[in-house]
Design a protein around this motif. Structure first.
Motif, PDB file in Angstrom:
ATOM      1  N   PRO A 244       0.827  -1.218   0.000  1.00  0.00           N
ATOM      2  CA  PRO A 244       0.000   0.000   0.000  1.00  0.00           C
ATOM      3  C   PRO A 244       0.857   1.262   0.000  1.00  0.00           C
ATOM      4  O   PRO A 244       1.990   1.271   0.498  1.00  0.00           O
ATOM      5  CB  PRO A 244      -0.798  -0.131   1.310  1.00  0.00           C
ATOM      6  N   ASP A 245       0.282   2.341  -0.524  1.00  0.00           N
ATOM      7  CA  ASP A 245       1.014   3.604  -0.624  1.00  0.00           C
ATOM      8  C   ASP A 245       1.464   4.112   0.734  1.00  0.00           C
ATOM      9  O   ASP A 245       2.553   4.680   0.862  1.00  0.00           O
ATOM     10  CB  ASP A 245       0.144   4.665  -1.305  1.00  0.00           C
ATOM     11  N   ASP A 246       0.625   3.914   1.775  1.00  0.00           N
ATOM     12  CA  ASP A 246       1.015   4.438   3.085  1.00  0.00           C
ATOM     13  C   ASP A 246       2.208   3.678   3.655  1.00  0.00           C
ATOM     14  O   ASP A 246       3.059   4.260   4.347  1.00  0.00           O
ATOM     15  CB  ASP A 246      -0.168   4.399   4.057  1.00  0.00           C
ATOM     16  N   VAL A 247       2.320   2.379   3.352  1.00  0.00           N
ATOM     17  CA  VAL A 247       3.462   1.587   3.812  1.00  0.00           C
ATOM     18  C   VAL A 247       4.734   2.054   3.099  1.00  0.00           C
ATOM     19  O   VAL A 247       5.790   2.240   3.713  1.00  0.00           O
ATOM     20  CB  VAL A 247       3.223   0.083   3.573  1.00  0.00           C
ATOM     21  N   VAL A 248       4.630   2.258   1.784  1.00  0.00           N
ATOM     22  CA  VAL A 248       5.785   2.709   1.001  1.00  0.00           C
ATOM     23  C   VAL A 248       6.228   4.099   1.450  1.00  0.00           C
ATOM     24  O   VAL A 248       7.430   4.381   1.555  1.00  0.00           O
ATOM     25  CB  VAL A 248       5.439   2.701  -0.498  1.00  0.00           C
ATOM     26  N   ALA A 249       5.259   4.976   1.746  1.00  0.00           N
ATOM     27  CA  ALA A 249       5.599   6.331   2.197  1.00  0.00           C
ATOM     28  C   ALA A 249       6.291   6.293   3.557  1.00  0.00           C
ATOM     29  O   ALA A 249       7.262   7.022   3.797  1.00  0.00           O
ATOM     30  CB  ALA A 249       4.337   7.192   2.269  1.00  0.00           C
ATOM     31  N   ALA A 250       5.799   5.433   4.455  1.00  0.00           N
ATOM     32  CA  ALA A 250       6.435   5.305   5.768  1.00  0.00           C
ATOM     33  C   ALA A 250       7.852   4.762   5.626  1.00  0.00           C
ATOM     34  O   ALA A 250       8.773   5.200   6.335  1.00  0.00           O
ATOM     35  CB  ALA A 250       5.605   4.384   6.663  1.00  0.00           C
ATOM     36  N   ALA A 251       8.044   3.827   4.693  1.00  0.00           N
ATOM     37  CA  ALA A 251       9.384   3.291   4.451  1.00  0.00           C
ATOM     38  C   ALA A 251      10.326   4.383   3.962  1.00  0.00           C
ATOM     39  O   ALA A 251      11.487   4.461   4.390  1.00  0.00           O
ATOM     40  CB  ALA A 251       9.311   2.151   3.434  1.00  0.00           C
ATOM     41  N   ALA A 252       9.836   5.243   3.073  1.00  0.00           N
ATOM     42  CA  ALA A 252      10.656   6.336   2.550  1.00  0.00           C
ATOM     43  C   ALA A 252      11.065   7.300   3.666  1.00  0.00           C
ATOM     44  O   ALA A 252      12.199   7.782   3.709  1.00  0.00           O
ATOM     45  CB  ALA A 252       9.902   7.085   1.456  1.00  0.00           C
ATOM     46  N   ARG A 253      10.150   7.576   4.588  1.00  0.00           N
ATOM     47  CA  ARG A 253      10.469   8.475   5.707  1.00  0.00           C
ATOM     48  C   ARG A 253      11.534   7.843   6.612  1.00  0.00           C
ATOM     49  O   ARG A 253      12.475   8.525   7.044  1.00  0.00           O
ATOM     50  CB  ARG A 253       9.200   8.791   6.512  1.00  0.00           C
ATOM     51  N   ASN A 254      11.376   6.567   6.896  1.00  0.00           N
ATOM     52  CA  ASN A 254      12.371   5.897   7.746  1.00  0.00           C
ATOM     53  C   ASN A 254      13.733   5.829   7.070  1.00  0.00           C
ATOM     54  O   ASN A 254      14.775   6.001   7.710  1.00  0.00           O
ATOM     55  CB  ASN A 254      11.887   4.492   8.107  1.00  0.00           C
ATOM     56  N   ARG A 255      13.720   5.596   5.768  1.00  0.00           N
ATOM     57  CA  ARG A 255      14.983   5.524   5.021  1.00  0.00           C
ATOM     58  C   ARG A 255      15.692   6.884   5.069  1.00  0.00           C
ATOM     59  O   ARG A 255      16.903   6.961   5.294  1.00  0.00           O
ATOM     60  CB  ARG A 255      14.696   5.105   3.580  1.00  0.00           C
ATOM     61  N   ALA A 256      14.924   7.952   4.873  1.00  0.00           N
ATOM     62  CA  ALA A 256      15.508   9.294   4.902  1.00  0.00           C
ATOM     63  C   ALA A 256      16.041   9.625   6.293  1.00  0.00           C
ATOM     64  O   ALA A 256      17.087  10.263   6.436  1.00  0.00           O
ATOM     65  CB  ALA A 256      14.456  10.326   4.479  1.00  0.00           C
ATOM     66  N   ALA A 257      15.322   9.199   7.321  1.00  0.00           N
ATOM     67  CA  ALA A 257      15.760   9.470   8.687  1.00  0.00           C
ATOM     68  C   ALA A 257      17.092   8.799   8.982  1.00  0.00           C
ATOM     69  O   ALA A 257      17.997   9.402   9.577  1.00  0.00           O
ATOM     70  CB  ALA A 257      14.701   8.995   9.683  1.00  0.00           C
ATOM     71  N   LEU A 258      17.244   7.551   8.558  1.00  0.00           N
ATOM     72  CA  LEU A 258      18.496   6.838   8.800  1.00  0.00           C
ATOM     73  C   LEU A 258      19.638   7.432   7.984  1.00  0.00           C
ATOM     74  O   LEU A 258      20.769   7.536   8.465  1.00  0.00           O
ATOM     75  CB  LEU A 258      18.325   5.353   8.479  1.00  0.00           C
ATOM     76  N   GLU A 259      19.340   7.820   6.753  1.00  0.00           N
ATOM     77  CA  GLU A 259      20.387   8.406   5.911  1.00  0.00           C
ATOM     78  C   GLU A 259      20.883   9.730   6.469  1.00  0.00           C
ATOM     79  O   GLU A 259      22.078  10.037   6.411  1.00  0.00           O
ATOM     80  CB  GLU A 259      19.856   8.593   4.489  1.00  0.00           C
ATOM     81  N   SER A 260      19.990  10.519   7.029  1.00  0.00           N
ATOM     82  CA  SER A 260      20.388  11.826   7.551  1.00  0.00           C
ATOM     83  C   SER A 260      21.062  11.711   8.918  1.00  0.00           C
ATOM     84  O   SER A 260      21.927  12.524   9.262  1.00  0.00           O
ATOM     85  CB  SER A 260      19.168  12.752   7.655  1.00  0.00           C
ATOM     86  N   ALA A 261      20.682  10.707   9.690  1.00  0.00           N
ATOM     87  CA  ALA A 261      21.213  10.588  11.052  1.00  0.00           C
ATOM     88  C   ALA A 261      22.573   9.915  11.101  1.00  0.00           C
ATOM     89  O   ALA A 261      23.380  10.186  11.977  1.00  0.00           O
ATOM     90  CB  ALA A 261      20.221   9.816  11.928  1.00  0.00           C
ATOM     91  N   GLY A 262      22.851   9.034  10.146  1.00  0.00           N
ATOM     92  CA  GLY A 262      24.087   8.272  10.195  1.00  0.00           C
ATOM     93  C   GLY A 262      23.900   7.011  11.027  1.00  0.00           C
ATOM     94  O   GLY A 262      23.089   6.978  11.960  1.00  0.00           O
ATOM     95  N   VAL A 263      24.632   5.966  10.699  1.00  0.00           N
ATOM     96  CA  VAL A 263      24.472   4.672  11.365  1.00  0.00           C
ATOM     97  C   VAL A 263      25.838   4.084  11.698  1.00  0.00           C
ATOM     98  O   VAL A 263      26.858   4.490  11.135  1.00  0.00           O
ATOM     99  CB  VAL A 263      23.689   3.686  10.462  1.00  0.00           C
ATOM    100  N   PRO A 264      25.873   3.111  12.608  1.00  0.00           N
ATOM    101  CA  PRO A 264      27.151   2.463  12.942  1.00  0.00           C
ATOM    102  C   PRO A 264      27.718   1.699  11.750  1.00  0.00           C
ATOM    103  O   PRO A 264      27.010   1.373  10.796  1.00  0.00           O
ATOM    104  CB  PRO A 264      26.768   1.498  14.077  1.00  0.00           C
ATOM    105  N   SER A 265      28.995   1.387  11.828  1.00  0.00           N
ATOM    106  CA  SER A 265      29.649   0.600  10.788  1.00  0.00           C
ATOM    107  C   SER A 265      29.135  -0.833  10.802  1.00  0.00           C
ATOM    108  O   SER A 265      28.507  -1.279  11.766  1.00  0.00           O
ATOM    109  CB  SER A 265      31.169   0.579  11.011  1.00  0.00           C
ATOM    110  N   ARG A 266      29.436  -1.579   9.726  1.00  0.00           N
ATOM    111  CA  ARG A 266      29.044  -2.980   9.677  1.00  0.00           C
ATOM    112  C   ARG A 266      29.636  -3.760  10.842  1.00  0.00           C
ATOM    113  O   ARG A 266      28.965  -4.598  11.451  1.00  0.00           O
ATOM    114  CB  ARG A 266      29.507  -3.610   8.361  1.00  0.00           C
TER     115      ARG A 266
END
Length: 393
Positions: A244-266
């Protein structure tokens, strides 16, 4: 991460009647990921070095970057294991004098507010601005973690200006002699083979690989049977399944949040998952195998189905696991993501008739596996995870 919306067990799957919530709650303490802020402590230090206390969410690589040194130098100075691992909040480490403390002292005045952008989360804002989720909640008298674009948040004392955007990465070189695929973060040989209509064995042979390890930016030759590009799908569809569109939109928001915040190394994510599994009584090799199959230990991975982070947990399962472990879990937080995935594995292992069925339940959903049997992609997923478990043992 091929799956249907029901791929993860939902709350309708009953937990065991005598579920050991106390034992599960011993897994990990609540950790809020915040930026690399280190508080100086008054302890004796070697000449040219000073002591700093690690704050929640800090990594050794982040400390090294802010201190103008390398991870290896910090490892040697602090007698840490090779690679550094995942430093813990509260630890005191030696860093070069005049690093983060000097920069902080000469930094320009910081803005007192932050205007919420699409995809922002309290965790991401806290990490970006050098504060904590608790401080943001208190400064703005928030009753929930829900934010609206355009909302203005007071940051309180000590918060910093947003970091400048990183320069875009240059394009990876192309392989010569036939169709190729440039590896992206989270790719595995299995996912590349499926996307391009070939096999893992064919990819290994075409590229002279001795194992399954691939790295972002690496260019893989697809061989004679590989398709030059995967079949085009819409923004709401993955592996033949439409969300559903709302699931895809929520995924996009979470993806953007992680990309902007930075994450630990592998490596840091791997260490975190292994330690969490040990504390929950789950075989670390199994938890690592699941995470490697899902994302290759990449915490910034979010699927179109909104499966989040290194353990690829969907929000409904995150809410369920919050109830199981007895505290709220933020799937964007690396520690909480590991906790949710490992707790789910533990629960599935207690309910399934075999380890293979538990792994299938993680991917497809245990009720679906029992009612419909394993899908073809689930069978391949289980084989890969169990093979990876042997490698991590």
């Amino acid at each position: 991460m091929p799956s249907s919306p029901s791929r993860r067990p939902r709350a309708r799957h009953a937990a065991p009647a005598q579920h050991d919530a106390a034992a599960l709650a011993r897994g990990t303490a609540r950790a809020v990921a915040v930026p690399a802020v280190i508080a100086a402590v008054a302890t004796a230090s070697a000449p040219g070095w000073t002591s700093y206390r690690v704050q929640p969410g800090e990594t050794l690589s982040g400390i090294a970057t802010r201190s103008g040194t390398s991870v290896d130098a910090l490892v040697r100075a602090n007698g840490l294991p090779a690679g550094g691992g995942y430093v813990r909040a509260g630890e005191v480490v030696q860093v070069p004098s005049g690093g983060p403390a000097r920069r902080a002292a000469t930094a320009p005045a910081r803005p007192a507010t932050h205007t919420v952008r699409a995809g922002d989360t309290l965790w991401g804002i806290a990490r970006e601005r050098g504060t904590t989720v608790g401080a943001l909640v208190a400064a703005n008298r928030l009753r929930s973690n829900t934010l609206q674009p355009g909302q203005v948040l007071r940051l309180g004392a000590g918060a910093r200006a947003a970091a400048p955007a990183a320069a875009p990465a240059s394009a990876a070189p192309r392989a010569s002699g036939g169709p190729s695929h440039t590896v992206r973060a989270g790719d595995t040989l299995w996912s590349v083979a499926r996307a391009h209509g070939t096999t893992v064995t064919a990819l290994r042979r075409a590229n002279g690989l001795g194992g399954d390890t691939i790295r972002p930016g690496q260019v893989l030759r697809l061989g004679a049977g590989g398709q030059a590009a995967p079949r085009q799908e819409s923004a709401t569809t993955f592996a033949g399944r439409t969300y559903p569109d709302d699931v895809v939109a929520a995924a996009a928001r979470n993806r953007a949040a992680l990309e902007s915040a930075g994450v630990p190394s592998r490596d840091a994510v791997r260490d975190l998952i292994a330690s969490t599994a040990r504390s929950y009584g789950v075989d670390p090799a199994l938890a690592l195998a699941v995470s490697w199959q899902e994302t290759g230990f990449q915490h910034d991975k979010v699927s179109v189905a909104n499966a989040v982070g290194a353990m690829q947990v969907i929000p409904a399962t995150g809410t369920w696991m919050s109830g199981v472990v007895g505290r709220d879990l933020d799937l964007l937080d690396p520690r909480d993501n590991a906790t949710a995935g490992v707790a789910l594995l533990r629960l599935l292992l207690s309910q399934a008739r075999s380890e293979a069925e538990a792994v299938a339940g993680y991917y497809q959903g245990l009720t679906s596996v029992r009612e419909r049997g394993m899908h073809a992609d689930t069978e391949l997923y289980v084989r890969n995870v169990l093979a990876l478990k042997q490698r991590f043992s």
